[in-house]
Design a protein around this motif. Structure first.
Motif, mmCIF file in Angstrom:
data_model
loop_
_atom_site.group_PDB
_atom_site.id
_atom_site.type_symbol
_atom_site.label_atom_id
_atom_site.label_comp_id
_atom_site.label_asym_id
_atom_site.label_seq_id
_atom_site.Cartn_x
_atom_site.Cartn_y
_atom_site.Cartn_z
ATOM 1 N N UNK A 437 6.928 12.487 -3.810
ATOM 2 C CA UNK A 437 5.519 12.704 -4.015
ATOM 3 C C UNK A 437 4.971 11.059 -4.855
ATOM 4 N N UNK A 438 4.127 10.491 -4.305
ATOM 5 C CA UNK A 438 3.566 9.399 -5.138
ATOM 6 C C UNK A 438 2.152 9.403 -5.583
ATOM 7 N N UNK A 439 2.057 8.789 -6.618
ATOM 8 C CA UNK A 439 0.695 8.882 -7.372
ATOM 9 C C UNK A 439 0.387 7.485 -7.915
ATOM 10 N N UNK A 440 -1.032 7.267 -7.899
ATOM 11 C CA UNK A 440 -1.111 5.703 -8.405
ATOM 12 C C UNK A 440 -2.727 5.412 -8.246
ATOM 13 N N UNK A 441 -3.357 6.066 -7.186
ATOM 14 C CA UNK A 441 -4.709 5.988 -6.881
ATOM 15 C C UNK A 441 -5.486 6.959 -7.751
ATOM 16 N N UNK A 442 -6.635 6.388 -8.212
ATOM 17 C CA UNK A 442 -7.608 7.402 -9.006
ATOM 18 C C UNK A 442 -8.674 8.168 -8.260
ATOM 19 N N UNK A 443 -8.724 7.921 -7.105
ATOM 20 C CA UNK A 443 -9.620 8.681 -6.318
ATOM 21 C C UNK A 443 -8.869 8.904 -5.044
ATOM 22 N N UNK A 444 -9.673 9.818 -3.940
ATOM 23 C CA UNK A 444 -9.131 10.299 -2.924
ATOM 24 C C UNK A 444 -8.594 9.014 -2.127
ATOM 25 N N UNK A 445 -7.322 9.377 -1.467
ATOM 26 C CA UNK A 445 -6.384 8.427 -0.610
ATOM 27 C C UNK A 445 -6.959 8.376 0.702
ATOM 28 N N UNK A 446 -8.037 7.984 1.084
ATOM 29 C CA UNK A 446 -8.743 8.159 2.331
ATOM 30 C C UNK A 446 -8.094 7.436 3.348
ATOM 31 N N UNK A 447 -7.243 6.185 3.188
ATOM 32 C CA UNK A 447 -7.029 5.416 4.361
ATOM 33 C C UNK A 447 -5.425 5.130 4.345
ATOM 34 N N UNK A 448 -4.824 5.327 5.493
ATOM 35 C CA UNK A 448 -3.476 4.879 5.566
ATOM 36 C C UNK A 448 -3.110 4.119 6.883
ATOM 37 N N UNK A 449 -2.163 3.256 6.676
ATOM 38 C CA UNK A 449 -1.747 2.416 8.052
ATOM 39 C C UNK A 449 -0.311 2.214 7.623
ATOM 40 N N UNK A 450 0.591 2.026 8.862
ATOM 41 C CA UNK A 450 2.010 1.699 8.730
ATOM 42 C C UNK A 450 2.540 0.022 9.162
ATOM 43 N N UNK A 451 3.302 -0.261 8.444
ATOM 44 C CA UNK A 451 3.681 -1.610 9.095
ATOM 45 C C UNK A 451 4.421 -1.697 10.403
ATOM 46 N N UNK A 452 4.598 -2.752 10.916
ATOM 47 C CA UNK A 452 5.280 -2.694 12.423
ATOM 48 C C UNK A 452 6.624 -2.066 12.205
ATOM 49 N N UNK A 453 7.456 -2.468 11.249
ATOM 50 C CA UNK A 453 8.724 -2.093 11.061
ATOM 51 C C UNK A 453 8.874 -0.656 10.693
ATOM 52 N N UNK A 454 7.819 0.053 10.143
ATOM 53 C CA UNK A 454 7.972 1.390 10.254
ATOM 54 C C UNK A 454 8.523 1.752 8.682
ATOM 55 N N UNK A 455 8.621 0.592 7.774
ATOM 56 C CA UNK A 455 9.277 0.922 6.321
ATOM 57 C C UNK A 455 8.102 0.985 5.321
ATOM 58 N N UNK A 456 7.073 0.515 5.592
ATOM 59 C CA UNK A 456 5.929 0.229 4.575
ATOM 60 C C UNK A 456 4.600 1.018 4.934
ATOM 61 N N UNK A 457 3.949 1.697 4.252
ATOM 62 C CA UNK A 457 2.884 2.027 4.452
ATOM 63 C C UNK A 457 1.918 1.277 3.375
ATOM 64 N N UNK A 458 0.488 1.194 3.737
ATOM 65 C CA UNK A 458 -0.584 0.923 2.905
ATOM 66 C C UNK A 458 -1.437 2.026 2.798
ATOM 67 N N UNK A 459 -2.195 2.072 1.438
ATOM 68 C CA UNK A 459 -3.085 3.277 1.128
ATOM 69 C C UNK A 459 -4.200 2.700 0.767
ATOM 70 N N UNK A 460 -5.365 3.184 0.823
ATOM 71 C CA UNK A 460 -6.559 2.671 0.556
ATOM 72 C C UNK A 460 -7.567 4.079 -0.283
ATOM 73 N N UNK A 461 -8.109 3.664 -1.055
ATOM 74 C CA UNK A 461 -8.752 4.913 -1.785
ATOM 75 C C UNK A 461 -10.258 4.224 -2.276
ATOM 76 N N UNK A 462 -11.132 5.364 -2.857
ATOM 77 C CA UNK A 462 -12.604 4.768 -3.113
ATOM 78 C C UNK A 462 -12.342 4.103 -4.564
#
Length: 495
Positions: A437-462
């Motif tokens: 369980x990972x935390x860090x964003x202060x608002x809803x984590x509305x966006x998600x995408x994964x790197x081509x190698x499948x190891x890293x994700x990027x998350x976006x929030x308000x």
């Protein structure tokens, strides 16, 4: 030898043998504790045929010493081979000679350790007991048994060598290894403005513009600006990563060349904002607030080739299966619909969710396995078999489910959440045990995408940040992901 001579000698010898053919010597120094059956040995036989002539009709003679195995580890006290203790008041044997001889005989026959069992409970029976070789219940405790599971699995050195050690749980770094500032990143549950291409370029819609960020060199490029009256509602790369589609607030779908930063095509058909896009190998599907799904083919001049009508509210989730045969759509009407290429009507209508279905993901490991997540009033991730239309499993996450993505390297998936925890969770399938369980964003984590190698994700929030997390192992080396610290934890700007 005549019969009278044989009777005189005391030996019942077969015909053709005399007393000189067989000589038995007594062992002069034999310990008195040795039984009489082993106190003699054959020293000479007149001829080989004499061996076969030593048999009698009633008994079979053995022409070699007996082998007496070691019984020190036989636990014969369990089989009732011990003497009963002398009863109180019974007359003792004179001088104790018989008792001493019996003890020495047992030690000789059964080993020196046999005497250690002399303290076994009464009633175990002596050598002449009718309980001979009758197994008794062992009251000494299971831990001492040679067949005890603890001995076979833990105490035995050979078992430990052959057993497979338990793998330690995979460690997932709890902090992002990079944070990008993303001003004007909208806090809107129904939009999809972040996508990562197979060529390692991240596209982000910020306000009226689309920016491209190269993960290889951190270079930022402005792709387009829609003007002051429009805004970016969705972005989606083709599978090859060369072209990108952009959905606008006014319902248009634009296709751009990501390398040349040139617009290739503009297609209409929607009456209002296009909040979600999905490419398969050749068809682009778009979902809108007008409740319709349009399918676009760049090889034909018309804006769209088919219209799918089934939702009663805004379409906010769209995903093609990996074999391009099925399209899953989620809407604000709490429905999850599954379509195929041969019909204009959905082949499945899944209505178990009780809130908007934006989060949709097809498993890359199992054909026909679909995961979906519900909004604030539902909070559940549900797993479906689209071949049978049955629900396989579900789990209540406790928070609004905003996005889902399967790992292509391991059979796990990641979910991002809104109200009320704003967390990122990694799940193992099919056990649905929580990996991290990972935390860090202060608002809803509305966006998600994964790197081509499948190891890293990027998350976006308000909170207008993009955070990069190492959550999955690589496909070649499924070792625990290490936080290498190659990227600075300092915050940079995407524009």
């Amino acid at each position: 030898m005549d019969p009278q001579a044989r009777r005189k000698s005391g030996l019942n010898l077969p015909a053709g043998m005399n007393e000189t053919s067989l000589r038995l010597d007594t062992l002069a120094n034999q310990s008195p504790s040795v039984s009489s059956s082993s106190a003699f040995r054959v020293t000479s036989v007149s001829s080989p045929r004499a061996i076969s002539s030593l048999s009698s009709p009633s008994k079979t003679s053995v022409c070699s010493d007996r082998f007496i195995p070691c019984r020190s580890a036989s636990r014969l006290h369990t089989f009732g081979l011990l003497d009963k203790p002398a009863a109180a008041g019974s007359p003792a044997k004179e001088g104790g000679g018989n008792e001493t001889y019996a003890r020495l005989l047992k030690c000789e026959l059964f080993g020196s350790d046999f005497g250690s069992f002399s303290s076994s409970p009464a009633g175990s029976g002596g050598l002449g007991s009718p309980n001979m070789l009758r197994f008794k219940t062992d009251h000494s405790g299971g831990s001492n048994s040679p067949y005890s599971p603890s001995i076979l699995r833990q105490d035995s050195g050979s078992s430990n060598e052959g057993s497979t050690p338990t793998k330690p749980p995979r460690k997932v770094p709890k902090t992002p290894h990079k944070v990008l500032d993303a001003p004007s990143l909208q806090d809107d549950f129904y939009l999809n403005v972040v996508d990562w291409s197979s060529q390692n370029v991240l596209a982000v819609g910020l306000g009226t513009c689309v920016y491209l960020w190269s993960a290889s060199n951190s270079r930022v490029t402005k792709l387009c600006d829609l003007g002051p009256n429009d805004s970016v509602c969705s972005v989606q790369w083709t599978r090859e990563g060369s072209y990108i589609s952009v959905g606008t607030h006014f319902g248009q779908v634009q296709v751009w060349d990501g390398t040349q930063c040139k617009r290739v095509r503009t297609m209409g058909g929607h009456q209002t904002r296009t909040g979600v896009l999905a490419w398969n190998s050749r068809i682009l599907a778009s979902g809108s607030r007008d409740r319709n799904i349009l399918q676009h083919d760049l090889r034909v001049p018309s804006d769209f080739v088919s219209k799918l009508v089934g939702h009663k509210s805004e379409v906010c989730g769209l995903k093609w299966s990996h074999d391009d045969k099925q399209l899953a759509s989620g809407g604000n009407d709490n429905q999850l619909l599954v379509w195929n290429q041969q019909s204009q009507q959905p082949i499945l209508k899944l209505t178990e969710h009780t809130a908007a279905v934006k989060a949709i993901a097809w498993s890359p490991h199992q054909s026909g396995l679909l995961a979906s997540g519900g909004g604030t009033a539902d909070r559940c991730i549900r797993f479906w078999n689209t071949t049978t239309g049955s629900q396989l499993n579900h789990i209540d996450t406790g928070s609004q489910v905003c996005n889902l993505a399967w790992s292509k390297n391991v059979n796990e998936l990641v979910s991002t959440h809104g109200y009320s925890q704003n967390q990122i969770m990694v799940w193992k399938y099919p056990s649905l045990s929580k990996v991290a369980t990972l935390t860090g964003h202060s608002l809803r984590v509305l966006y998600l995408a994964m790197s081509p190698d499948g190891q890293t994700i990027v998350t976006g929030a308000g909170d207008e940040t993009l955070r990069f997390w190492n959550v999955f192992p690589s496909m070649k080396a499924p070792a625990p992901v290490k936080d290498t610290g190659l990227w600075s934890l300092g915050r940079t700007h995407i524009r």
